[in-house]
Scaffold this active site. Structure first.
Site, PDB file in Angstrom:
ATOM      1  CB  CYS A 167      32.998  45.950  39.316  1.00 50.42           C
ATOM      2  SG  CYS A 167      33.973  47.059  40.367  1.00 50.42           S
ATOM      3  CG  ASP A 210      37.867  44.469  42.117  1.00 57.95           C
ATOM      4  OD1 ASP A 210      38.705  43.557  41.935  1.00 57.95           O
ATOM      5  OD2 ASP A 210      37.674  44.992  43.230  1.00 57.95           O
ATOM      6  CB  CYS A 247      32.259  45.994  45.383  1.00 58.47           C
ATOM      7  SG  CYS A 247      32.258  47.336  44.174  1.00 58.47           S
TER       8      CYS A 247
END
Length: 231
Positions: free
Chosen positions: A54, A56, A113
């Site tokens: 991800c 992130d 998430c």
């Protein structure tokens, strides 16, 4: 407008300069350890792993695994999706398999998430993101009864994240790029990871053992099945 620019210059620009300064400190520290470090790095890369993670900012793969530049080939997007028609992820997949000859592919999701939360909320986030999150919503739809049984919101998000990781593993198993590699006896193992942001630890996610048999009927995974029998 000028007041805004002045504020930007003295606040945001200062933050921006900090990361450039951080690069200088990083280079100095590496050169102190090994004066030839970057010269060696420039000779090429031989990673054993492709990590699809991800975007992130709390999920830096090298830092989490104490690996060095050149050890993990990394592709990142919102919510670590492996969408069969996505040119970006498929380009990374093909390059890592056909040219870098990686032997392990890792799909790494994480707790808390934002992409998973947005998909579960059913609220529009606008633009192309709604289309992107449809990939996660399909996983929810496929496992709706299981997801609905979990009442605690954090537990529900964690469950969905794990289901989503398994679904991306399934997409990798079905990928023609992966199947071609298996057909030429290139040994590639596919793994699922869940990073627990609240602890920093990585949990391995086991895929359903029935998946290869289920997929073999439609996606001709004979080579993958033979490989599993030999391993």
């Amino acid at each position: 407008m000028m007041n805004f620019l002045r504020k930007y210059k003295f606040s945001q620009l200062k933050d921006y300069q900090l990361i450039l300064e951080g690069n200088k400190q990083y280079v100095a520290a590496k050169l102190n350890e090994d004066p030839q470090y970057f010269q060696k790095l420039s000779k090429g890369q031989q990673p054993k792993y492709l990590l699809i993670g991800c975007s992130d900012s709390r999920c830096p793969p090298n830092e989490l695994t104490q690996t060095q530049p050149g050890e993990i080939f990394i592709h990142r997007n919102v919510a670590n999706c492996v969408i069969p028609t996505d040119l970006s992820v498929n380009s990374a997949l093909q390059f890592s398999i056909d040219h870098l000859k990686v032997s392990n592919i890792i799909v790494m999701g994480h707790t808390y998430c934002g992409g998973i939360q947005a998909a579960l909320s059913q609220e529009s986030v606008g633009g192309v993101l709604d289309l992107w999150l449809n990939n996660i919503k399909q996983t929810i739809e496929k496992n709706q009864d299981l997801v609905d049984k979990v009442k605690d919101n954090h537990d529900k998000l964690t469950l969905l994240t794990k289901l989503h990781i398994r679904e991306q593993i399934r997409n990798l198993w079905k990928s023609p790029i992966v199947q071609r590699a298996w057909s030429r006896q290139q040994q590639i193992m596919i793994h699922g990871w869940l990073l627990k942001v609240e602890t920093g630890y990585i949990e391995e996610i086991e895929a359903d053992d029935t998946l290869p048999n289920d997929l073999a009927q439609q996606f001709n995974l004979k080579n993958q099945l033979n490989y599993k029998r030999q391993s």
